[in-house]
Design an enzyme around this catalytic site. Structure first.
Site, PDB file in Angstrom:
ATOM      1  N   GLU A  80     -11.201   3.104  -9.079  1.00  0.00           N
ATOM      2  CA  GLU A  80     -12.494   3.335  -8.290  1.00  0.00           C
ATOM      3  C   GLU A  80     -13.136   4.100  -9.532  1.00  0.00           C
ATOM      4  O   GLU A  80     -13.153   4.447 -10.613  1.00  0.00           O
ATOM      5  CB  GLU A  80     -12.442   4.239  -6.992  1.00  0.00           C
ATOM      6  N   LYS A 118      -9.858  13.966   0.355  1.00  0.00           N
ATOM      7  CA  LYS A 118     -11.231  14.212  -0.061  1.00  0.00           C
ATOM      8  C   LYS A 118     -11.372  15.785  -0.286  1.00  0.00           C
ATOM      9  O   LYS A 118     -12.039  16.505   0.492  1.00  0.00           O
ATOM     10  CB  LYS A 118     -12.565  13.795   0.599  1.00  0.00           C
ATOM     11  N   ARG A 165     -11.815  11.415   8.804  1.00  0.00           N
ATOM     12  CA  ARG A 165     -11.158  11.477   7.411  1.00  0.00           C
ATOM     13  C   ARG A 165     -11.232  12.902   6.974  1.00  0.00           C
ATOM     14  O   ARG A 165     -10.111  13.184   6.215  1.00  0.00           O
ATOM     15  CB  ARG A 165     -12.187  10.576   6.398  1.00  0.00           C
TER      16      ARG A 165
HETATM   17  N1  PXG Z   1     -14.417   7.456  -4.136  1.00  0.00           N
HETATM   18  C1  PXG Z   1     -14.640   8.865  -4.367  1.00  0.00           C
HETATM   19  C2  PXG Z   1     -13.889   9.341  -5.408  1.00  0.00           C
HETATM   20  C3  PXG Z   1     -15.666   9.219  -3.413  1.00  0.00           C
HETATM   21  O1  PXG Z   1     -15.943  10.573  -3.901  1.00  0.00           O
HETATM   22  C4  PXG Z   1     -16.264   7.203  -2.633  1.00  0.00           C
HETATM   23  C5  PXG Z   1     -15.119   6.707  -3.351  1.00  0.00           C
HETATM   24  C6  PXG Z   1     -16.943   6.341  -1.614  1.00  0.00           C
HETATM   25  O2  PXG Z   1     -16.676   6.875  -0.090  1.00  0.00           O
HETATM   26  P1  PXG Z   1     -17.482   6.726   1.066  1.00  0.00           P
HETATM   27  O3  PXG Z   1     -16.604   6.943   2.203  1.00  0.00           O
HETATM   28  O4  PXG Z   1     -18.672   7.572   0.822  1.00  0.00           O
HETATM   29  O5  PXG Z   1     -17.747   5.291   1.295  1.00  0.00           O
HETATM   30  C7  PXG Z   1     -16.353   8.454  -2.745  1.00  0.00           C
HETATM   31  C8  PXG Z   1     -17.487   9.491  -1.828  1.00  0.00           C
HETATM   32  C9  PXG Z   1     -21.951  13.217  -3.716  1.00  0.00           C
HETATM   33  C10 PXG Z   1     -21.140  12.205  -2.905  1.00  0.00           C
HETATM   34  O6  PXG Z   1     -22.441  13.915  -3.068  1.00  0.00           O
HETATM   35  C11 PXG Z   1     -19.602  11.841  -3.070  1.00  0.00           C
HETATM   36  C12 PXG Z   1     -19.308  10.835  -2.324  1.00  0.00           C
HETATM   37  C13 PXG Z   1     -20.054  10.222  -0.957  1.00  0.00           C
HETATM   38  C14 PXG Z   1     -21.180  10.901  -0.662  1.00  0.00           C
HETATM   39  C15 PXG Z   1     -21.701  11.977  -1.681  1.00  0.00           C
HETATM   40  O7  PXG Z   1     -21.322  13.236  -4.966  1.00  0.00           O
HETATM   41  N2  PXG Z   1     -18.144  10.392  -2.441  1.00  0.00           N
END
Ligand code: PXG
Length: 291
Positions: free
Chosen positions: A184, A151, A52
């Site tokens: 989301e 991201k 990703r």
């Molecule tokens: N939507 C958004 C906008 C995110 O930033 C997810 C969904 C979930 O994705 P994953 O691949 O983690 O299942 C995210 C993930 C942090 C932090 O430190 C943020 C995320 C993941 C880990 C840590 O704020 N965002």
């Protein structure tokens, strides 16, 4: 205790891990990142996170001078250098040091940083009691402007949502898209269980294609639960039997109230609890071993 940070190929003490004020990640949010977790000596879905990251980089036309395999190894080396078996890993690739002015051609090389630290886990009662969410005024970024599938280091959209939810006294923000469909949470994907089907919004409404989301869809199907990726409205959320959000940090977090409407019984539901148990088994079973 000082952490060891990966900086463009070197492992250095955190005091020495500094970035130029001319880095375009700092000046413009020009870059991409990943948040990854290690559980019990294994990095969960490492390859998927690296894939990703490279897809995000490709879309913003950022060349990463490492192969994905070399990047995986760099992540493993950073976790090992910090002698961690459970960790939160932040991998950041910025456009690098440039000049004032947004032209990325002035940045000769990207800046790669990997931070591995102890994970701060949410209090267990949030999982046993569930949390409240509100829909926030700020809409999710429009796919045609800055696709949420990237991201990117520009997280203002999500930060505004977080601030707005906190000001409304809720722990989770739900962002709608410009048409009013639910997208989301601020850093998590959403699921609703309604009339025997587990629903989650499709990527085209404007979401990050979460790696936890994918794992949860697979677990639910293995448990014989029908899963549909389909646009959902606030009505679908308010009238759902169960609702939860998924993400690397939160794992599976039950949502028991949205905009003042209680969800189901107002307690985490049986499917949410079942999937949480399965997910917690999965994260320690699967993953790239650290040594
Ligand atoms: N939507 C958004 C906008 C995110 O930033 C997810 C969904 C979930 O994705 P994953 O691949 O983690 O299942 C995210 C993930 C942090 C932090 O430190 C943020 C995320 C993941 C880990 C840590 O704020 N965002």
């Amino acid at each position: 205790m000082s952490r060891i940070i990966y900086m463009n190929g070197d492992l250095v003490p955190e005091e020495e891990a500094t970035i130029s004020v001319f880095d375009h990640g700092f000046l413009y949010g020009d870059g991409v990142f990943e948040g990854i977790r290690a559980y019990d000596g294994r990095i969960f879905r490492l390859k998927e996170h690296i894939d990703r990251l490279y897809e995000s980089a490709h879309c913003i036309m950022l060349d990463i001078p490492l192969t994905p395999e070399e990047m995986e190894q760099a992540v493993i080396d950073t976790v090992n250098a910090n002698e961690l078996s459970d960790a939160y890993i932040r991998l950041v690739v910025s456009r690098g040091k440039g000049d004032l002015g947004l032209n990325p051609k002035n940045c000769p090389g990207c800046q790669i940083v990997i931070i591995a630290g102890k994970i701060t886990i949410f209090p267990e009662e949030r999982y046993t009691e569930g949390i409240e969410a509100v829909t926030v005024p700020t809409r999710r970024n429009v796919v045609g402007a800055l696709d949420p599938r990237i991201k990117s280091l520009n997280y203002l959209n999500n930060i505004l949502a977080h601030i707005e939810a906190a000001r409304a006294g809720a722990r989770e923000a739900l962002l709608l898209n410009s048409e009013g469909y639910v997208t989301e949470g601020a850093a998590d994907n959403i699921f609703v269980y309604r009339r025997g089907i587990l629903w989650t919004p499709p990527v085209y409404v404007g979401i990050l294609e979460g790696i936890t989301r994918e794992a949860v869809m697979r677990l639910a199907r293995e448990e014989g639960i029908p899963v549909e990726e389909s646009p959902i409205t606030r009505h679908d959320v308010y009238t759902s039997d169960e609702c939860f959000v998924t993400g690397t940090a939160a794992e599976i977090m039950p949502i028991v109230e949205v905009d003042g409407r209680s969800i189901g019984t107002g307690k985490p539901g049986p499917l949410t609890q079942q999937l949480t148990r399965r997910y917690r088994e999965l994260v320690v079973e699967e993953g790239a071993p650290l040594s």
